[in-house]
Motif scaffolding. Structure first.
Motif, mmCIF file in Angstrom:
data_model
loop_
_atom_site.group_PDB
_atom_site.id
_atom_site.type_symbol
_atom_site.label_atom_id
_atom_site.label_comp_id
_atom_site.label_asym_id
_atom_site.label_seq_id
_atom_site.Cartn_x
_atom_site.Cartn_y
_atom_site.Cartn_z
ATOM 1 N N LEU A 1 0.805 -1.220 0.000
ATOM 2 C CA LEU A 1 0.000 0.000 0.000
ATOM 3 C C LEU A 1 0.834 1.264 0.000
ATOM 4 O O LEU A 1 0.378 2.321 -0.452
ATOM 5 N N LEU A 2 2.044 1.192 0.530
ATOM 6 C CA LEU A 2 2.881 2.376 0.661
ATOM 7 C C LEU A 2 4.138 2.214 -0.168
ATOM 8 O O LEU A 2 4.935 1.290 0.042
ATOM 9 N N LYS A 3 4.313 3.093 -1.138
ATOM 10 C CA LYS A 3 5.524 3.088 -1.956
ATOM 11 C C LYS A 3 6.609 3.844 -1.225
ATOM 12 O O LYS A 3 6.486 5.044 -0.976
ATOM 13 N N LEU A 4 7.640 3.122 -0.867
ATOM 14 C CA LEU A 4 8.717 3.727 -0.102
ATOM 15 C C LEU A 4 9.834 4.293 -0.964
ATOM 16 O O LEU A 4 10.393 5.340 -0.646
ATOM 17 N N ALA A 5 10.201 3.574 -2.041
ATOM 18 C CA ALA A 5 11.394 3.989 -2.768
ATOM 19 C C ALA A 5 11.390 3.440 -4.186
ATOM 20 O O ALA A 5 10.665 2.492 -4.511
ATOM 21 N N THR A 6 12.207 4.060 -4.999
ATOM 22 C CA THR A 6 12.505 3.580 -6.359
ATOM 23 C C THR A 6 14.003 3.355 -6.452
ATOM 24 O O THR A 6 14.796 4.264 -6.121
ATOM 25 N N ILE A 7 14.388 2.172 -6.878
ATOM 26 C CA ILE A 7 15.809 1.793 -6.920
ATOM 27 C C ILE A 7 16.264 1.650 -8.361
ATOM 28 O O ILE A 7 15.572 1.081 -9.204
ATOM 29 N N ASP A 8 17.458 2.163 -8.634
ATOM 30 C CA ASP A 8 18.117 1.942 -9.929
ATOM 31 C C ASP A 8 19.611 1.849 -9.660
ATOM 32 O O ASP A 8 20.247 2.835 -9.296
ATOM 33 N N THR A 9 20.155 0.645 -9.811
ATOM 34 C CA THR A 9 21.576 0.451 -9.492
ATOM 35 C C THR A 9 22.503 0.939 -10.589
ATOM 36 O O THR A 9 23.719 0.940 -10.427
ATOM 37 N N GLY A 10 21.939 1.321 -11.730
ATOM 38 C CA GLY A 10 22.799 1.662 -12.845
ATOM 39 C C GLY A 10 23.335 0.392 -13.494
ATOM 40 O O GLY A 10 22.879 -0.711 -13.229
ATOM 41 N N ALA A 11 24.330 0.534 -14.339
ATOM 42 C CA ALA A 11 24.876 -0.619 -15.058
ATOM 43 C C ALA A 11 26.388 -0.652 -14.910
ATOM 44 O O ALA A 11 27.132 -0.353 -15.842
ATOM 45 N N PRO A 12 26.891 -0.989 -13.718
ATOM 46 C CA PRO A 12 28.348 -0.992 -13.527
ATOM 47 C C PRO A 12 29.008 -2.175 -14.233
ATOM 48 O O PRO A 12 28.388 -3.196 -14.493
ATOM 49 N N SER A 13 30.266 -2.029 -14.533
ATOM 50 C CA SER A 13 31.048 -3.129 -15.090
ATOM 51 C C SER A 13 32.448 -3.039 -14.506
ATOM 52 O O SER A 13 32.916 -1.965 -14.138
ATOM 53 N N THR A 14 33.090 -4.164 -14.423
ATOM 54 C CA THR A 14 34.420 -4.228 -13.826
ATOM 55 C C THR A 14 35.416 -4.755 -14.838
ATOM 56 O O THR A 14 35.240 -5.854 -15.373
ATOM 57 N N ALA A 15 36.436 -3.979 -15.131
ATOM 58 C CA ALA A 15 37.465 -4.421 -16.076
ATOM 59 C C ALA A 15 38.396 -5.406 -15.393
ATOM 60 O O ALA A 15 38.683 -5.299 -14.203
ATOM 61 N N VAL A 16 38.843 -6.385 -16.157
ATOM 62 C CA VAL A 16 39.744 -7.410 -15.648
ATOM 63 C C VAL A 16 41.064 -7.311 -16.401
ATOM 64 O O VAL A 16 41.079 -7.161 -17.615
ATOM 65 N N ALA B 1 23.203 2.235 -4.718
ATOM 66 C CA ALA B 1 22.240 2.527 -5.768
ATOM 67 C C ALA B 1 21.638 3.922 -5.590
ATOM 68 O O ALA B 1 21.660 4.498 -4.500
ATOM 69 N N ASP B 2 21.087 4.442 -6.694
ATOM 70 C CA ASP B 2 20.291 5.667 -6.611
ATOM 71 C C ASP B 2 18.898 5.283 -6.122
ATOM 72 O O ASP B 2 18.204 4.453 -6.731
ATOM 73 N N VAL B 3 18.494 5.857 -4.993
ATOM 74 C CA VAL B 3 17.219 5.485 -4.379
ATOM 75 C C VAL B 3 16.413 6.755 -4.097
ATOM 76 O O VAL B 3 16.917 7.702 -3.495
ATOM 77 N N THR B 4 15.191 6.769 -4.563
ATOM 78 C CA THR B 4 14.276 7.855 -4.256
ATOM 79 C C THR B 4 13.318 7.369 -3.169
ATOM 80 O O THR B 4 12.498 6.464 -3.408
ATOM 81 N N VAL B 5 13.458 7.935 -1.991
ATOM 82 C CA VAL B 5 12.654 7.518 -0.847
ATOM 83 C C VAL B 5 11.648 8.616 -0.533
ATOM 84 O O VAL B 5 12.030 9.719 -0.133
ATOM 85 N N LEU B 6 10.372 8.305 -0.755
ATOM 86 C CA LEU B 6 9.293 9.272 -0.485
ATOM 87 C C LEU B 6 9.598 10.633 -1.112
ATOM 88 O O LEU B 6 9.404 11.694 -0.506
ATOM 89 N N GLY B 7 10.146 10.541 -2.338
ATOM 90 C CA GLY B 7 10.446 11.772 -3.055
ATOM 91 C C GLY B 7 11.766 12.392 -2.701
ATOM 92 O O GLY B 7 12.074 13.476 -3.204
ATOM 93 N N MET B 8 12.548 11.791 -1.817
ATOM 94 C CA MET B 8 13.836 12.351 -1.412
ATOM 95 C C MET B 8 14.941 11.341 -1.704
ATOM 96 O O MET B 8 14.735 10.135 -1.653
ATOM 97 N N LEU B 9 16.149 11.826 -2.026
ATOM 98 C CA LEU B 9 17.293 10.953 -2.256
ATOM 99 C C LEU B 9 17.886 10.543 -0.921
ATOM 100 O O LEU B 9 18.271 11.372 -0.125
ATOM 101 N N ASP B 10 17.902 9.252 -0.667
ATOM 102 C CA ASP B 10 18.431 8.789 0.602
ATOM 103 C C ASP B 10 18.759 7.305 0.479
ATOM 104 O O ASP B 10 18.056 6.553 -0.196
ATOM 105 N N VAL B 11 19.833 6.872 1.057
ATOM 106 C CA VAL B 11 20.173 5.450 1.137
ATOM 107 C C VAL B 11 20.207 5.118 2.607
ATOM 108 O O VAL B 11 21.143 5.440 3.325
ATOM 109 N N GLY B 12 19.149 4.476 3.088
ATOM 110 C CA GLY B 12 19.034 4.242 4.527
ATOM 111 C C GLY B 12 19.045 2.776 4.873
ATOM 112 O O GLY B 12 19.371 1.905 4.067
ATOM 113 N N ALA B 13 18.686 2.494 6.077
ATOM 114 C CA ALA B 13 18.711 1.133 6.603
ATOM 115 C C ALA B 13 17.773 0.217 5.829
ATOM 116 O O ALA B 13 18.051 -0.975 5.681
ATOM 117 N N LEU B 14 16.669 0.792 5.310
ATOM 118 C CA LEU B 14 15.723 -0.031 4.569
ATOM 119 C C LEU B 14 16.378 -0.654 3.345
ATOM 120 O O LEU B 14 16.265 -1.855 3.095
#
Length: 528
Positions: free
Chosen positions: A421-436, A467-480
């Motif tokens: 019922l409650l949308k807390l956040a939107t997550i987008d990790t992007g597309a990282p890659s690691t060179a070897v 990740a880039d996280v939009t929490v209730l309209g605000m940018l935050d990376v929290g415990a959730l």
């Protein structure tokens, strides 16, 4: 009756004498040129043979300029005892430490290198650590047969040849080929239901292989360059040529496989007339015909030709599912964008490319959940080539993997609480890659004909902690979000440990197989 004046008597004799001298001179000139041409032909044959012999001596460790070097050269030219020429003396400017003479001719063997344009040079190209080519000059003199007409002396006859040593081997890079050979859903998506059923029911196709040399000859090509550049090539023509090669082999299994290929061509229907390109299946060292000695698996040839024909999104296999225990189910789509590639000698091969998409929703009832999940895993990309810096060994080849990138993972999802019922956040990790970093892998022969060497452990590192996280309209990376990290990592483990291995796919590296025949070491060939 008229008579010649006394002063004209004898004039004819003078004319005859002059003409005779001219005729004799022309005859002498013709004979001399003919003799010179014959001896030049002899010298070219001697130079060709001696250059191959000296390239072989170079590969066997004979040191240029040593007594062993001149002994090898003397032994090589001793076989040319029938030439019409002779040796006057060592030609001016020749180095006695690399030259020899006998009664018939002189020869000089100069060590050097082949540059990027396959031209002989005595200047080491960048990265060259040792000689890899020999230039042999053979010289003889031809006596003037009628030297008394135009003076005495001799004519020179000199010819040159260049030979180089090469080490040849072939390998295959890719990981999904085994999966498409045994997975009905994937194979059906590539070649169609009827053709897939025929392939899966045919033991002959599962074990059949064709030589690139035979395939090239059947398609009218003589060199690797011609094979890769055949115009108007279709999937059907590849199958027909492969069937002809198998038929010529004559054994029961090969003839059976040939019949299956021709029937497969019929099963493919209109797909058989689709243009394809062998250059996407084969990465052959240019200018090196030894690459054509390699064998290629018939199934790889069939599936690879179809994928190469279809282009960027070679095949999409829907309907795959990934069950996450107690959390839900994700629907997967697999895309294969490139066929497995065979690389030979100096050719660079790129590992099979592709990506997997998983969509759906996951969560713990009454607690947090992930909805509108979109997880995209771009499979590893890497380029490979033979590591020619290693000492050649017929029982092992070294493949250098460079420009390697681990699997690129991107997660998009909406985080909900309170039973959604409650949308807390939107997550987008992007597309990282690691060179070897580049690394070389040993491929033991014949063990790796069937069992590949894998370039990494195949595990994906997936995290939402950055990740880039939009929490209730605000940018935050929290415990959730941090608390979701174990869930996200478990997704990565399920991908790499369950779903992808079942499809025969390596996500974080490439699989490398050796390709018959065994590696060739120090094989001499004429290069000029």
């Amino acid at each position: 009756m008229s008579t010649r004046p006394s002063e004209e008597r004898g004039a004819v004799a003078i004319v005859v004498a002059i003409v005779a001298v001219l005729i004799l001179g022309a005859a002498a000139f013709t004979v001399d040129l003919g003799m010179q041409r014959v001896v030049r032909t002899d010298m070219q044959s001697t130079a060709d043979t001696a250059s191959l012999d000296m390239a072989r001596a170079l590969a066997n460790g004979v040191v240029p300029g040593s007594s062993g070097w001149t002994q090898a050269l003397s032994s090589s030219i001793s076989g040319d005892s029938t030439t019409l020429g002779h040796a006057d003396a060592l030609p001016a400017g020749w180095d006695s430490s690399t030259s020899v003479c006998n009664a018939k001719l002189c020869a000089q063997a100069t060590p050097g290198y082949l540059d990027a344009d396959s031209q002989f040079t005595t200047t080491p190209p960048a990265g060259a650590s040792s000689y890899n080519a020999v230039r042999v000059t053979a010289a003889a003199a031809v006596d003037r047969e009628l030297g008394s007409v135009f003076g005495s002396g001799s004519l020179p006859a000199t010819r040159t040849a260049v030979a180089a040593t090469q080490s040849g081997a072939c390998y295959q890079v890719g990981s999904f080929a085994l999966g498409v050979a045994t997975n009905p859903s994937i194979l059906a998506a590539i070649v169609g239901d009827t053709a897939a059923a025929r392939v899966l029911d045919s033991n002959g196709l599962a074990t059949a292989s064709v030589s690139l040399l035979g395939l090239a000859a059947q398609l009218g090509a003589v060199t690797p360059e011609q094979l890769l550049a055949i115009p108007n090539l279709t999937i059907g023509s590849v199958l027909t040529a492969s069937a002809a090669v198998l038929t010529r082999a004559g054994d029961t299994s090969s003839v059976n496989a040939a019949d299956q290929l021709l029937q497969l061509k019929t099963d493919l229907g209109s797909l058989a007339s689709t243009p394809t390109h062998l250059g996407q299946l084969l990465a052959l060292g240019q200018g090196d015909t030894s690459a054509l000695d390699a064998d290629i698996d018939v199934l790889d040839l069939v599936t690879g030709s179809v994928i190469a024909a279809n282009g960027v999104n070679g095949v999409s296999v829907p309907g795959l599912t990934l069950v996450v225990p107690t959390l839900g189910t994700l629907t997967a789509k697999l895309y294969l964008t490139a066929p497995p590639v065979i690389g030979c000698n100096g050719g660079d091969a790129t590992s099979a490319e592709g990506y997997i998409e998983l969509t759906g929703s996951l969560g713990v009832p009454l607690l947090a959940s992930l909805k509108n999940v979109s997880l995209t895993v771009s499979l590893a990309n890497a380029s490979e080539t033979l590591d020619l810096s290693r000492q050649c060994d017929p029982h092992i080849m070294w493949v250098s993997v460079f420009d390697q990138t681990l699997a690129s993972v991107r997660l998009k999802a909406n985080v909900y609480a309170l039973a959604g019922l409650l949308k807390l956040a939107t997550i987008d990790t992007g597309a990282p890659s690691t060179a070897v970093a580049p690394v070389s892998y040993p491929l033991a022969v014949p063990a790796t004909y069937a069992t590949p060497v894998t370039t990494s452990d195949g595990h994906i590192g997936l995290s939402v902690s950055n990740a880039d996280v939009t929490v209730l309209g605000m940018l935050d990376v929290g415990a959730l979000v941090a608390g979701l990290d174990p869930l996200v990592q478990s997704l990565g483990e399920l991908l790499t440990d369950a779903l992808l291995p079942a499809l025969g796919i390596t996500t974080a590296g490439a699989d490398l197989w050796a390709v018959p025949p065994t590696p060739e070491c120090g094989v001499p060939h004429l290069a000029g």
